[in-house]
Design a protein around this motif. Structure first.
Motif, PDB file in Angstrom:
ATOM      1  N   VAL A 164     164.098 -30.766  56.210  1.00 32.14           N
ATOM      2  CA  VAL A 164     164.709 -30.581  57.529  1.00 32.14           C
ATOM      3  C   VAL A 164     164.062 -29.404  58.242  1.00 32.14           C
ATOM      4  CG1 VAL A 164     166.830 -30.009  58.747  1.00 32.14           C
ATOM      5  CG2 VAL A 164     166.898 -31.594  56.818  1.00 32.14           C
ATOM      6  N   LEU A 165     163.935 -28.296  57.520  1.00 30.77           N
ATOM      7  CA  LEU A 165     163.407 -27.080  58.154  1.00 30.77           C
ATOM      8  C   LEU A 165     162.203 -26.565  57.370  1.00 30.77           C
ATOM      9  CD1 LEU A 165     163.916 -24.678  60.239  1.00 30.77           C
ATOM     10  CD2 LEU A 165     164.982 -23.525  58.308  1.00 30.77           C
ATOM     11  N   GLN A 166     161.136 -26.305  58.134  1.00 24.76           N
ATOM     12  CA  GLN A 166     159.983 -25.643  57.536  1.00 24.76           C
ATOM     13  C   GLN A 166     159.706 -24.388  58.343  1.00 24.76           C
ATOM     14  OE1 GLN A 166     157.397 -29.193  57.615  1.00 24.76           O
ATOM     15  NE2 GLN A 166     156.359 -28.142  55.937  1.00 24.76           N
ATOM     16  N   VAL A 167     159.596 -23.268  57.659  1.00 23.46           N
ATOM     17  CA  VAL A 167     159.254 -22.014  58.327  1.00 23.46           C
ATOM     18  C   VAL A 167     157.934 -21.554  57.740  1.00 23.46           C
ATOM     19  CG1 VAL A 167     159.919 -19.608  58.638  1.00 23.46           C
ATOM     20  CG2 VAL A 167     161.650 -21.390  58.721  1.00 23.46           C
ATOM     21  N   ARG A 168     156.964 -21.265  58.626  1.00 28.01           N
ATOM     22  CA  ARG A 168     155.650 -20.865  58.127  1.00 28.01           C
ATOM     23  C   ARG A 168     155.198 -19.558  58.743  1.00 28.01           C
ATOM     24  NH1 ARG A 168     153.586 -26.120  59.791  1.00 28.01           N
ATOM     25  NH2 ARG A 168     154.367 -27.644  58.307  1.00 28.01           N
ATOM     26  N   THR A 226     157.280 -13.335  66.965  1.00 26.80           N
ATOM     27  CA  THR A 226     155.954 -12.921  67.416  1.00 26.80           C
ATOM     28  C   THR A 226     154.922 -14.005  67.118  1.00 26.80           C
ATOM     29  OG1 THR A 226     156.644 -10.704  66.769  1.00 26.80           O
ATOM     30  CG2 THR A 226     154.331 -11.004  67.367  1.00 26.80           C
ATOM     31  N   SER A 227     154.965 -14.505  65.893  1.00 27.50           N
ATOM     32  CA  SER A 227     154.031 -15.570  65.544  1.00 27.50           C
ATOM     33  C   SER A 227     154.603 -16.366  64.385  1.00 27.50           C
ATOM     34  CB  SER A 227     152.672 -14.975  65.162  1.00 27.50           C
ATOM     35  OG  SER A 227     152.814 -14.192  64.002  1.00 27.50           O
ATOM     36  N   GLY A 228     153.910 -17.430  64.036  1.00 33.68           N
ATOM     37  CA  GLY A 228     154.394 -18.287  62.965  1.00 33.68           C
ATOM     38  C   GLY A 228     154.824 -19.623  63.518  1.00 33.68           C
ATOM     39  N   GLU A 229     155.496 -20.392  62.685  1.00 36.24           N
ATOM     40  CA  GLU A 229     155.892 -21.726  63.116  1.00 36.24           C
ATOM     41  C   GLU A 229     157.228 -22.101  62.494  1.00 36.24           C
ATOM     42  OE1 GLU A 229     153.770 -26.078  63.663  1.00 36.24           O
ATOM     43  OE2 GLU A 229     153.189 -24.826  61.989  1.00 36.24           O
ATOM     44  N   ILE A 230     158.068 -22.726  63.304  1.00 40.01           N
ATOM     45  CA  ILE A 230     159.322 -23.273  62.785  1.00 40.01           C
ATOM     46  C   ILE A 230     159.320 -24.760  63.102  1.00 40.01           C
ATOM     47  CG2 ILE A 230     161.830 -23.204  62.883  1.00 40.01           C
ATOM     48  CD1 ILE A 230     161.624 -20.344  63.959  1.00 40.01           C
ATOM     49  N   VAL A 231     159.445 -25.565  62.070  1.00 42.15           N
ATOM     50  CA  VAL A 231     159.431 -27.014  62.272  1.00 42.15           C
ATOM     51  C   VAL A 231     160.784 -27.567  61.851  1.00 42.15           C
ATOM     52  CG1 VAL A 231     158.322 -29.187  61.667  1.00 42.15           C
ATOM     53  CG2 VAL A 231     156.957 -27.093  61.817  1.00 42.15           C
ATOM     54  N   LEU A 232     161.431 -28.256  62.796  1.00 45.17           N
ATOM     55  CA  LEU A 232     162.738 -28.839  62.505  1.00 45.17           C
ATOM     56  C   LEU A 232     162.632 -30.350  62.628  1.00 45.17           C
ATOM     57  CD1 LEU A 232     165.784 -28.026  62.013  1.00 45.17           C
ATOM     58  CD2 LEU A 232     166.073 -28.458  64.445  1.00 45.17           C
ATOM     59  N   ASN A 233     162.968 -31.050  61.569  1.00 43.51           N
ATOM     60  CA  ASN A 233     162.865 -32.513  61.550  1.00 43.51           C
ATOM     61  C   ASN A 233     161.510 -32.993  62.049  1.00 43.51           C
ATOM     62  OD1 ASN A 233     165.465 -32.887  60.550  1.00 43.51           O
ATOM     63  ND2 ASN A 233     166.336 -32.713  62.605  1.00 43.51           N
ATOM     64  N   GLY A 234     160.460 -32.298  61.671  1.00 38.76           N
ATOM     65  CA  GLY A 234     159.116 -32.733  62.031  1.00 38.76           C
ATOM     66  C   GLY A 234     158.600 -32.226  63.366  1.00 38.76           C
ATOM     67  N   ASP A 235     159.495 -31.634  64.205  1.00 40.63           N
ATOM     68  CA  ASP A 235     159.037 -31.106  65.493  1.00 40.63           C
ATOM     69  C   ASP A 235     158.968 -29.593  65.457  1.00 40.63           C
ATOM     70  OD1 ASP A 235     158.980 -33.632  66.618  1.00 40.63           O
ATOM     71  OD2 ASP A 235     161.115 -33.527  67.161  1.00 40.63           O
ATOM     72  N   SER A 236     157.898 -29.076  66.007  1.00 35.25           N
ATOM     73  CA  SER A 236     157.760 -27.643  66.112  1.00 35.25           C
ATOM     74  C   SER A 236     158.689 -27.144  67.221  1.00 35.25           C
ATOM     75  CB  SER A 236     156.303 -27.328  66.470  1.00 35.25           C
ATOM     76  OG  SER A 236     156.016 -26.015  66.162  1.00 35.25           O
ATOM     77  N   SER A 246     157.803 -17.629  54.813  1.00 33.68           N
ATOM     78  CA  SER A 246     157.640 -19.075  54.730  1.00 33.68           C
ATOM     79  C   SER A 246     158.633 -19.645  53.715  1.00 33.68           C
ATOM     80  CB  SER A 246     156.223 -19.433  54.254  1.00 33.68           C
ATOM     81  OG  SER A 246     155.263 -18.866  55.104  1.00 33.68           O
ATOM     82  N   PHE A 247     159.267 -20.748  54.086  1.00 27.29           N
ATOM     83  CA  PHE A 247     160.120 -21.471  53.136  1.00 27.29           C
ATOM     84  C   PHE A 247     160.461 -22.803  53.745  1.00 27.29           C
ATOM     85  CE2 PHE A 247     162.955 -19.030  55.849  1.00 27.29           C
ATOM     86  CZ  PHE A 247     163.923 -19.946  56.203  1.00 27.29           C
ATOM     87  N   GLU A 248     161.090 -23.660  52.978  1.00 23.98           N
ATOM     88  CA  GLU A 248     161.587 -24.896  53.573  1.00 23.98           C
ATOM     89  C   GLU A 248     162.930 -25.269  52.966  1.00 23.98           C
ATOM     90  OE1 GLU A 248     158.253 -27.557  52.626  1.00 23.98           O
ATOM     91  OE2 GLU A 248     159.656 -28.567  51.277  1.00 23.98           O
ATOM     92  N   ILE A 249     163.685 -26.020  53.731  1.00 23.21           N
ATOM     93  CA  ILE A 249     164.985 -26.500  53.242  1.00 23.21           C
ATOM     94  C   ILE A 249     165.033 -28.007  53.463  1.00 23.21           C
ATOM     95  CG2 ILE A 249     167.481 -26.204  53.295  1.00 23.21           C
ATOM     96  CD1 ILE A 249     167.125 -23.668  54.856  1.00 23.21           C
ATOM     97  N   ARG A 250     165.485 -28.709  52.453  1.00 27.96           N
ATOM     98  CA  ARG A 250     165.577 -30.151  52.590  1.00 27.96           C
ATOM     99  C   ARG A 250     167.015 -30.573  52.854  1.00 27.96           C
ATOM    100  NH1 ARG A 250     162.283 -32.855  47.870  1.00 27.96           N
ATOM    101  NH2 ARG A 250     162.939 -31.132  46.553  1.00 27.96           N
ATOM    102  N   ALA A 251     167.176 -31.791  53.276  1.00 26.75           N
ATOM    103  CA  ALA A 251     168.517 -32.317  53.544  1.00 26.75           C
ATOM    104  C   ALA A 251     169.327 -32.275  52.250  1.00 26.75           C
ATOM    105  CB  ALA A 251     168.419 -33.740  54.080  1.00 26.75           C
ATOM    106  N   GLY A 252     170.588 -31.932  52.364  1.00 25.08           N
ATOM    107  CA  GLY A 252     171.463 -31.910  51.200  1.00 25.08           C
ATOM    108  C   GLY A 252     171.203 -30.742  50.274  1.00 25.08           C
TER     109      GLY A 252
END
Lengths: 363, 518
Positions: free
Chosen positions: B264-268, B318-328, B285-291
């Motif tokens: 669900v969430l990817q933080v880079r 400042t920088s980096g990327e947050i991706v939620l359900n595949g969208d940045s 950086s980390f990620e969380i999956r559904a459930g």
């Protein structure tokens, strides 16, 4: 649990404040060798004892309602707008330009145009301090009070160099044309006994409408919800996705606009021309009115009425008791402002304590 | 100290029939306690049980309506704090009362100077501090500036302050709230030394484990009354919890093993600077999956707050990327605010419900729309909001979440901490978000409500939602998380599975020690 019932908060405490202010004023009157009781009688009779008195009392009250509402709206966003004086002066400029340069066929259209002009000019004058606060963090109290001085100087310059009628020594504009003069209380309701020259005019109804409008905006619209949320907690507002810059700007624009509206009463309704000081301190009285009225339109209305009585009653007192000088009146008015505004907590805390102990005895 | 010894010691404090009411609220009802000299006495109870009121009476902040206070066997009226200090009572508040830009020694003598000239007092204090440090293991540099000290050391200064005023009885209000596990252990060692030297200590806490670890006797308070006083050794956490709440309590959440779905969430490489341009997140950086519940452990102030705030749209990255359900998603600008985040399905239970999550002066019904006040269901028409709809919605949520009192018109500030938090949790969880951010969900919340809130979080997880949990309570992290990440100094020090780690290992990570470096 709240510390005290609502009626005590909105009615009892202002009343005690007022009584204290009058008590100290009585000492002042005693000191100069006059009877305080008689002075109070003169003030009450002079302000609300006749149609003549009411005409002036409500005229002053109309001014104070506008400036009081202006301060109150800003208060809800925790902005202390003490620039009502300057915003109202600029509102006067807006009213004058609308009234002088547009040939109005009827006063009602002129009133609408002047209302818009006054609001835009007042709001524009508040916009610069608001922007500086929202974007640069310049304190609104400092910037608005400095803008009062700038407004005053600007008005003098314009009246002397631009608007003055050639041949006239006084720094004032020409008298507005017939279509831009508002009906006064005598024109509207001659049977109530107002004199032909009473200053009370239809702007009073605009003031009442403004009270209702402000109430609706603050407590019924999403904008009002956001303004109050921001006023109570800025971190909370940011959490909820409420943009602080937007709230500061909008609340200050509304605030400045309301203060600007004061000019339709004094400039268009009464003087029918723009004179050198169209505000006469009403901007500052608005602060006291908003404080005493707890920033609620009903409270502002009542507090404005009280200050209207003080102004008119004071003028009568000066007339009937020569020992009471103009400065003495300022002292009395200042005492009321001091007790109702600045020293509010002095009364509030002990009263809250009394209510707590009363409640405990009942429990 | 053995029981035989302490039983024979005189009572340092004896409270007899203390009652105190605030308006209609009876905060303390006929409370009596006896605390023997040279013991550590714990007071536990839910929020609003009257612990703080009782201690405030003992320290002279409040005057009791009824009752008597005996210090070392003599009746001692305590009308104000000065009287308490004279009677040898010292208090260490939950929020330290230190002047941040003064040195340790200046703080210690503040208010207890010997005369108009500072120099003799400072010299005397410096000497005494050295002695006290040796005696009680209270080592602090006397010339350090308070704001440069760690929280644990600041607390030592508070204790030293009291000892400098010759306090024999120390009251500690929630002393471990801000400490790492290691710092808390150090504090307990210090308390042990103080006890051995004959000082009497009263400790207010809601952490039952601490009570079991350090106290000799413990009193339980509930709704203004003292429900029991027992020897700690004869009791158990379960028994104390039951006494506090008045019914059986589950101290651990029952949950099934996680069945993680898609990410669900990817933080880079997320980097965040605060307003002073200090780097708060240094490439996370980390990620969380559904459930799945990802728990972020760490001492507060190591970037967890900023992480929640960036994800919740309160501050810009400042920088980096947050991706939620595949969208940045946007890191700065107008599309990075709280409203945009909510539209994307991120709900946020903020760390500080009183400053952020709620408007304390708003009624409950206004707070239930807070953050979602653009929702069409709360609008009557284009101009006005639908207050009646908000009130109906609030009444419904209050019933589901058992908020007491169930009165939508009551201002948020008039609810207890637990009920305030229930209002926030109800508002956020009922939006059925894809990602729930939760910061300190049970800080200042009573045990009964903790159990309830934990169940709601796990229920949302079981519906297949992703949850990011930030908490300084390791117990909470362990009982809720499916994975645990530890933050230190703006970085993630490592990830562990709750079954394969322990408090000791996490404690080291929280202090910035990795295995390679150690």
């Amino acid at each position: 649990m709240d510390k005290m019932p609502r009626w005590a908060d909105v009615a009892l405490i202002p009343f005690i404040n007022l009584v204290l202010a009058l008590a100290v004023s009585a000492l002042v009157v005693l000191y100069i060798g006059e009877s305080p009781v008689e002075a109070l009688q003169v003030m009450i009779r002079g302000s609300v004892g006749s149609a003549y008195g009411w005409g002036f009392t409500l005229y002053y009250a109309t001014n104070f309602i506008f400036t009081g509402l202006g301060v109150a709206v800003a208060f809800h966003a925790r902005m202390f707008n003490i620039g009502g004086e300057g915003q109202a002066a600029l509102g006067g400029l807006g009213v004058a330009m609308v009234s002088l340069y547009i040939p109005w066929p009827h006063w009602s259209l002129a009133l609408l145009g002047a209302t818009i002009g006054a609001a835009i000019f007042g709001a524009a004058w508040a916009a610069i301090p608001a922007y500086l606060q929202a974007k640069r963090g310049s304190h609104i109290v400092i910037t608005t009070i400095m803008f009062n001085f700038i407004a005053s100087a600007l008005l003098v310059y314009l009246l002397v160099n631009v608007f003055r009628v050639p041949g006239n020594m006084a720094p004032e504009t020409a008298r507005f044309a017939e279509g831009a003069r508002l009906p006064n209380a005598y024109d509207v309701a001659p049977w109530l006994g107002f004199s032909r020259s009473t200053p009370l005019n239809v702007s009073f109804f605009v003031a009442v409408a403004a009270c209702i409008g402000v109430w609706l905006m603050i407590w019924r619209t999403r904008l009002g919800y956001e303004i109050r949320a921001y006023g109570f907690s800025e971190p909370g507002a940011v959490y909820a996705g409420i943009n602080p810059v937007r709230i500061i700007m909008i609340s200050m624009l509304v605030s400045g606009g309301l203060s600007g509206l004061m000019a339709i009463n004094s400039v268009m309704g009464e003087a029918e021309r723009l004179v050198i000081d169209p505000v006469q301190g009403a901007g500052f009285v608005g602060i006291a009115v908003a404080l005493m009225g707890r920033s609620h339109p009903v409270g502002v209305f009542l507090a404005a009425l009280l200050f209207g009585m003080l102004y008119q009653g004071g003028a009568e007192l000066e007339f009937e008791m020569p020992a009471v000088s103009r400065e003495m009146l300022l002292v009395i008015q200042a005492l009321v402002i001091l007790f109702t505004g600045a020293l509010d907590n002095m009364v509030r805390t002990p009263v809250a304590r009394v209510f707590l102990s009363l409640r405990r005895e009942r429990a | 100290m053995t029981d035989a010894q302490s039983d024979s010691a005189p009572y340092a404090i004896e409270l007899k029939g203390i009652s105190k009411a605030f308006g209609p609220v009876q905060a303390n009802k006929d409370i009596s306690i006896k605390v023997r000299k040279g013991t550590i006495h714990g007071i536990v109870g839910e929020n609003g049980a009257g612990k703080s009121t009782l201690m405030s009476i003992l320290y002279g902040f409040y005057k009791a309506d009824e009752g008597e206070i005996f210090i070392n066997g003599t009746l001692t009226p305590i009308p104000d704090s000065q009287a308490a200090i004279r009677a040898g009572i010292g208090m260490v508040h939950q929020h330290f009362k230190l002047v941040e830009n003064f040195t340790v020694v200046e703080n210690v003598i503040l208010g207890a100077e010997d005369g108009a000239l500072l120099k003799p007092s400072v010299a005397k204090a410096r000497k005494l501090l050295t002695e006290l440090a040796a005696e009680y293991e209270l080592h602090v540099d006397p010339d350090a500036i308070i704001e440069d000290l760690s929280v644990g050391h600041q607390q030592r200064v508070e204790i030293l302050k009291q000892l400098y005023r010759e306090a024999d009885i120390l009251i500690l209000d929630e002393p471990t709230g801000v400490l790492t596990p290691a710092e808390a252990d150090q504090l307990f060692r210090i308390l042990g030394r103080l006890k051995d030297e004959g000082k009497t200590i009263i400790m207010i806490t809601h952490k039952l484990r601490e009570i079991m670890d350090v106290t000799d006797t413990v009193s339980v308070m509930r709704r203004g009354e003292m429900t029991a006083t027992v020897k700690t050794a004869d009791s158990s956490p379960e028994e104390l919890a039951e006494l506090m709440v008045g019914r059986k309590v589950l101290l651990r959440v029952d949950k099934s093993p996680t069945k993680p779905g898609q990410t669900v969430l990817q933080v880079r490489d997320l980097v965040v600077h605060d307003e002073q341009k200090v780097e708060r997140l240094k490439g996370v950086s980390f990620e969380i999956r559904a459930g799945e519940v990802l728990g972020i452990a760490g001492v507060s102030g190591n970037g967890q707050t900023e992480l929640l705030e960036v994800l919740g749209g309160m501050i810009a990255a400042t920088s980096g990327e947050i991706v939620l359900n595949g969208d940045s998603i946007d890191l700065t600008g107008a599309k990075s605010d709280g409203q945009s985040r909510r539209k994307r399905g991120i709900a946020h239970v903020p760390e500080d419900r009183q400053r952020e999550g709620l408007i304390m002066n708003f009624a409950a019904w206004e707070n239930v729309a807070f953050g979602y006040h653009h929702d069409p269901k709360y609008q009557k028409n284009r101009l006005f909001m639908d207050n009646a709809a908000m009130k109906r919605d609030t009444a419904e949520k209050m019933e589901h979440y058992d908020v007491r009192p169930p009165d939508p018109m009551l201002q948020a500030k008039n609810f207890s901490g637990g009920n305030q938090q229930k209002i926030v949790v109800a508002r956020e969880i009922e939006r059925n978000p894809d990602l729930l951010l939760v910061g300190q969900p049970t800080r200042g919340v009573d045990i009964g409500a903790i159990e309830f809130i934990h169940k709601q979080i796990i229920a949302l997880r079981d519906e297949g939602k992703a949850i990011l949990l930030v908490s300084v309570e390791l117990d909470e992290i362990f009982s809720l998380s499916d994975r645990i990440a530890v933050m230190f100094d703006g970085r993630i020090m490592g990830e562990r599975l709750p079954d394969e780690t322990n408090e000791g290992e996490l404690g080291l990570l929280m202090a910035g020690v990795t295995k390679g470096a150690a």
